[in-house]
Design a protein around this motif. Structure first.
Motif, PDB file in Angstrom:
ATOM      1  N   LYS A 198     -41.934  77.336  65.780  1.00 56.85           N
ATOM      2  CA  LYS A 198     -42.775  77.113  64.595  1.00 56.85           C
ATOM      3  C   LYS A 198     -42.684  75.655  64.152  1.00 56.85           C
ATOM      4  O   LYS A 198     -43.684  75.049  63.747  1.00 56.85           O
ATOM      5  N   LEU A 199     -41.484  75.075  64.233  1.00 51.61           N
ATOM      6  CA  LEU A 199     -41.326  73.658  63.891  1.00 51.61           C
ATOM      7  C   LEU A 199     -42.078  72.779  64.886  1.00 51.61           C
ATOM      8  O   LEU A 199     -42.737  71.811  64.498  1.00 51.61           O
ATOM      9  N   LEU A 200     -42.011  73.112  66.172  1.00 50.43           N
ATOM     10  CA  LEU A 200     -42.791  72.367  67.175  1.00 50.43           C
ATOM     11  C   LEU A 200     -44.279  72.431  66.864  1.00 50.43           C
ATOM     12  O   LEU A 200     -44.996  71.429  66.981  1.00 50.43           O
ATOM     13  N   ASP A 201     -44.757  73.613  66.484  1.00 57.41           N
ATOM     14  CA  ASP A 201     -46.167  73.758  66.102  1.00 57.41           C
ATOM     15  C   ASP A 201     -46.503  72.819  64.948  1.00 57.41           C
ATOM     16  O   ASP A 201     -47.522  72.124  64.972  1.00 57.41           O
ATOM     17  N   ALA A 202     -45.655  72.803  63.931  1.00 57.41           N
ATOM     18  CA  ALA A 202     -45.910  71.957  62.755  1.00 57.41           C
ATOM     19  C   ALA A 202     -45.914  70.483  63.143  1.00 57.41           C
ATOM     20  O   ALA A 202     -46.791  69.724  62.715  1.00 57.41           O
ATOM     21  N   ILE A 203     -44.958  70.065  63.962  1.00 50.29           N
ATOM     22  CA  ILE A 203     -44.908  68.663  64.400  1.00 50.29           C
ATOM     23  C   ILE A 203     -46.198  68.302  65.130  1.00 50.29           C
ATOM     24  O   ILE A 203     -46.821  67.279  64.854  1.00 50.29           O
TER      25      ILE A 203
ATOM     26  N   ASP B 270     -49.167  69.846  65.047  1.00 51.41           N
ATOM     27  CA  ASP B 270     -50.342  69.934  64.179  1.00 51.41           C
ATOM     28  C   ASP B 270     -50.426  68.733  63.239  1.00 51.41           C
ATOM     29  O   ASP B 270     -51.500  68.160  63.038  1.00 51.41           O
ATOM     30  N   LEU B 271     -49.300  68.332  62.664  1.00 57.00           N
ATOM     31  CA  LEU B 271     -49.313  67.206  61.728  1.00 57.00           C
ATOM     32  C   LEU B 271     -49.450  65.869  62.457  1.00 57.00           C
ATOM     33  O   LEU B 271     -49.944  64.896  61.891  1.00 57.00           O
ATOM     34  N   TYR B 272     -49.055  65.829  63.722  1.00 60.99           N
ATOM     35  CA  TYR B 272     -49.226  64.607  64.507  1.00 60.99           C
ATOM     36  C   TYR B 272     -50.710  64.279  64.682  1.00 60.99           C
ATOM     37  O   TYR B 272     -51.082  63.125  64.870  1.00 60.99           O
ATOM     38  N   LEU B 273     -51.548  65.292  64.574  1.00 65.04           N
ATOM     39  CA  LEU B 273     -52.988  65.068  64.689  1.00 65.04           C
ATOM     40  C   LEU B 273     -53.537  64.219  63.538  1.00 65.04           C
ATOM     41  O   LEU B 273     -54.678  63.765  63.601  1.00 65.04           O
ATOM     42  N   LEU B 274     -52.719  63.979  62.517  1.00 64.72           N
ATOM     43  CA  LEU B 274     -53.124  63.054  61.455  1.00 64.72           C
ATOM     44  C   LEU B 274     -53.259  61.631  62.003  1.00 64.72           C
ATOM     45  O   LEU B 274     -53.894  60.791  61.397  1.00 64.72           O
ATOM     46  N   GLY B 275     -52.626  61.363  63.140  1.00 65.51           N
ATOM     47  CA  GLY B 275     -52.813  60.083  63.809  1.00 65.51           C
ATOM     48  C   GLY B 275     -51.701  59.071  63.637  1.00 65.51           C
ATOM     49  O   GLY B 275     -51.778  57.986  64.195  1.00 65.51           O
ATOM     50  N   LEU B 276     -50.673  59.410  62.873  1.00 68.16           N
ATOM     51  CA  LEU B 276     -49.560  58.491  62.672  1.00 68.16           C
ATOM     52  C   LEU B 276     -48.253  59.266  62.695  1.00 68.16           C
ATOM     53  O   LEU B 276     -48.206  60.419  62.265  1.00 68.16           O
ATOM     54  N   PRO B 277     -47.184  58.637  63.177  1.00 62.81           N
ATOM     55  CA  PRO B 277     -45.888  59.309  63.073  1.00 62.81           C
ATOM     56  C   PRO B 277     -45.526  59.483  61.600  1.00 62.81           C
ATOM     57  O   PRO B 277     -45.928  58.674  60.756  1.00 62.81           O
ATOM     58  N   MET B 278     -44.792  60.534  61.307  1.00 65.03           N
ATOM     59  CA  MET B 278     -44.462  60.821  59.914  1.00 65.03           C
ATOM     60  C   MET B 278     -42.960  60.799  59.695  1.00 65.03           C
ATOM     61  O   MET B 278     -42.194  61.260  60.526  1.00 65.03           O
ATOM     62  N   PHE B 279     -42.573  60.279  58.570  1.00 66.80           N
ATOM     63  CA  PHE B 279     -41.218  60.407  58.056  1.00 66.80           C
ATOM     64  C   PHE B 279     -41.369  61.318  56.854  1.00 66.80           C
ATOM     65  O   PHE B 279     -41.870  60.911  55.811  1.00 66.80           O
ATOM     66  N   ALA B 280     -41.014  62.577  57.032  1.00 65.56           N
ATOM     67  CA  ALA B 280     -41.319  63.553  55.990  1.00 65.56           C
ATOM     68  C   ALA B 280     -40.366  64.733  56.081  1.00 65.56           C
ATOM     69  O   ALA B 280     -39.712  64.944  57.097  1.00 65.56           O
ATOM     70  N   ALA B 281     -40.331  65.477  55.025  1.00 66.03           N
ATOM     71  CA  ALA B 281     -39.622  66.753  55.024  1.00 66.03           C
ATOM     72  C   ALA B 281     -40.667  67.848  55.188  1.00 66.03           C
ATOM     73  O   ALA B 281     -41.783  67.727  54.688  1.00 66.03           O
ATOM     74  N   PHE B 282     -40.308  68.885  55.905  1.00 67.02           N
ATOM     75  CA  PHE B 282     -41.226  70.008  56.102  1.00 67.02           C
ATOM     76  C   PHE B 282     -40.467  71.287  55.796  1.00 67.02           C
ATOM     77  O   PHE B 282     -39.394  71.536  56.336  1.00 67.02           O
ATOM     78  N   ASP B 283     -41.019  72.081  54.916  1.00 64.98           N
ATOM     79  CA  ASP B 283     -40.422  73.357  54.561  1.00 64.98           C
ATOM     80  C   ASP B 283     -41.524  74.392  54.692  1.00 64.98           C
ATOM     81  O   ASP B 283     -42.420  74.450  53.859  1.00 64.98           O
ATOM     82  N   GLY B 284     -41.492  75.167  55.751  1.00 69.28           N
ATOM     83  CA  GLY B 284     -42.546  76.141  55.978  1.00 69.28           C
ATOM     84  C   GLY B 284     -41.997  77.554  56.006  1.00 69.28           C
ATOM     85  O   GLY B 284     -40.894  77.790  56.482  1.00 69.28           O
ATOM     86  N   TYR B 285     -42.773  78.479  55.510  1.00 72.59           N
ATOM     87  CA  TYR B 285     -42.408  79.893  55.561  1.00 72.59           C
ATOM     88  C   TYR B 285     -43.540  80.635  56.253  1.00 72.59           C
ATOM     89  O   TYR B 285     -44.664  80.660  55.750  1.00 72.59           O
ATOM     90  N   MET B 286     -43.254  81.176  57.419  1.00 75.87           N
ATOM     91  CA  MET B 286     -44.250  81.885  58.223  1.00 75.87           C
ATOM     92  C   MET B 286     -45.489  81.017  58.445  1.00 75.87           C
ATOM     93  O   MET B 286     -46.620  81.497  58.417  1.00 75.87           O
ATOM     94  N   SER B 287     -45.257  79.741  58.643  1.00 78.49           N
ATOM     95  CA  SER B 287     -46.391  78.841  58.868  1.00 78.49           C
ATOM     96  C   SER B 287     -46.934  79.052  60.274  1.00 78.49           C
ATOM     97  O   SER B 287     -46.261  79.582  61.142  1.00 78.49           O
ATOM     98  N   GLY B 288     -48.132  78.628  60.458  1.00 78.31           N
ATOM     99  CA  GLY B 288     -48.786  78.694  61.755  1.00 78.31           C
ATOM    100  C   GLY B 288     -49.815  77.588  61.816  1.00 78.31           C
ATOM    101  O   GLY B 288     -49.922  76.764  60.899  1.00 78.31           O
ATOM    102  N   HIS B 289     -50.586  77.554  62.892  1.00 80.72           N
ATOM    103  CA  HIS B 289     -51.549  76.470  63.065  1.00 80.72           C
ATOM    104  C   HIS B 289     -52.536  76.388  61.900  1.00 80.72           C
ATOM    105  O   HIS B 289     -52.866  75.298  61.439  1.00 80.72           O
TER     106      HIS B 289
ATOM    107  N   ALA C  69     -52.332  69.472  56.602  1.00 83.29           N
ATOM    108  CA  ALA C  69     -52.833  68.168  57.052  1.00 83.29           C
ATOM    109  C   ALA C  69     -54.056  67.749  56.240  1.00 83.29           C
ATOM    110  O   ALA C  69     -54.171  66.594  55.819  1.00 83.29           O
ATOM    111  N   ARG C  70     -54.955  68.686  55.993  1.00 87.81           N
ATOM    112  CA  ARG C  70     -56.149  68.377  55.190  1.00 87.81           C
ATOM    113  C   ARG C  70     -55.768  68.014  53.759  1.00 87.81           C
ATOM    114  O   ARG C  70     -56.334  67.094  53.167  1.00 87.81           O
TER     115      ARG C  70
END
Length: 128
Positions: free
Chosen positions: A60-65, A67-86, A93-94
């Motif tokens: 799930k973390l790989l999916d988030a990385i 999906d968010l990489y599609l923003l076009g820039l590397p991110m320095f961020a915290a991610f806290d997801g619960y049952m997240s998906g694409h 991202a939007r």
């Protein structure tokens, strides 16, 4: 600890009973027990078991990385997801793009490794 050792080998997973429906709508077309984790009756079907105790969470973390990489820039961020998906990651991202005051573009030169936990942190720039 590294991306290659601790995260990158986490496989996609799904209920084996859902596979025919997914393939009928052109999803999971290349899925097999060689490249994904199959689940039935709360059991892992793969003979070798899981690659990590927390392989599902790591995927799930790989999916988030990804999906968010599609923003076009590397991110320095915290991610806290619960049952997240694409879909939810796409919404995030939007939302990021719609709220430019919620993020800041910085140079990699302004990053350093913190002594506290070995995690990257922003170096204060222009503050005395």
């Amino acid at each position: 600890d590294s991306f290659g050792d601790d995260l990158s080998q986490a496989r996609s997973f799904g209920l084996i009973d859902d596979l025919p429906r997914a393939q009928a709508i052109d999803r999971c077309l290349g899925s097999s027990l060689e490249n994904a984790v199959g689940i039935a009756d709360d059991c892992v079907l793969n003979k070798e078991g899981l690659r990590y105790v927390d392989e599902f969470a790591k995927h799930k973390l790989l999916d988030a990385i990804g999906d968010l990489y599609l923003l076009g820039l590397p991110m320095f961020a915290a991610f806290d997801g619960y049952m997240s998906g694409h879909s939810l990651n796409n919404e995030l991202a939007r939302a990021v793009l719609l709220q430019p005051d919620s993020w800041e573009l910085v140079s990699a030169d302004n990053l350093r490794v913190s002594d506290d936990h070995g995690l990257p942190s922003l170096r204060k720039v222009g503050v005395s």
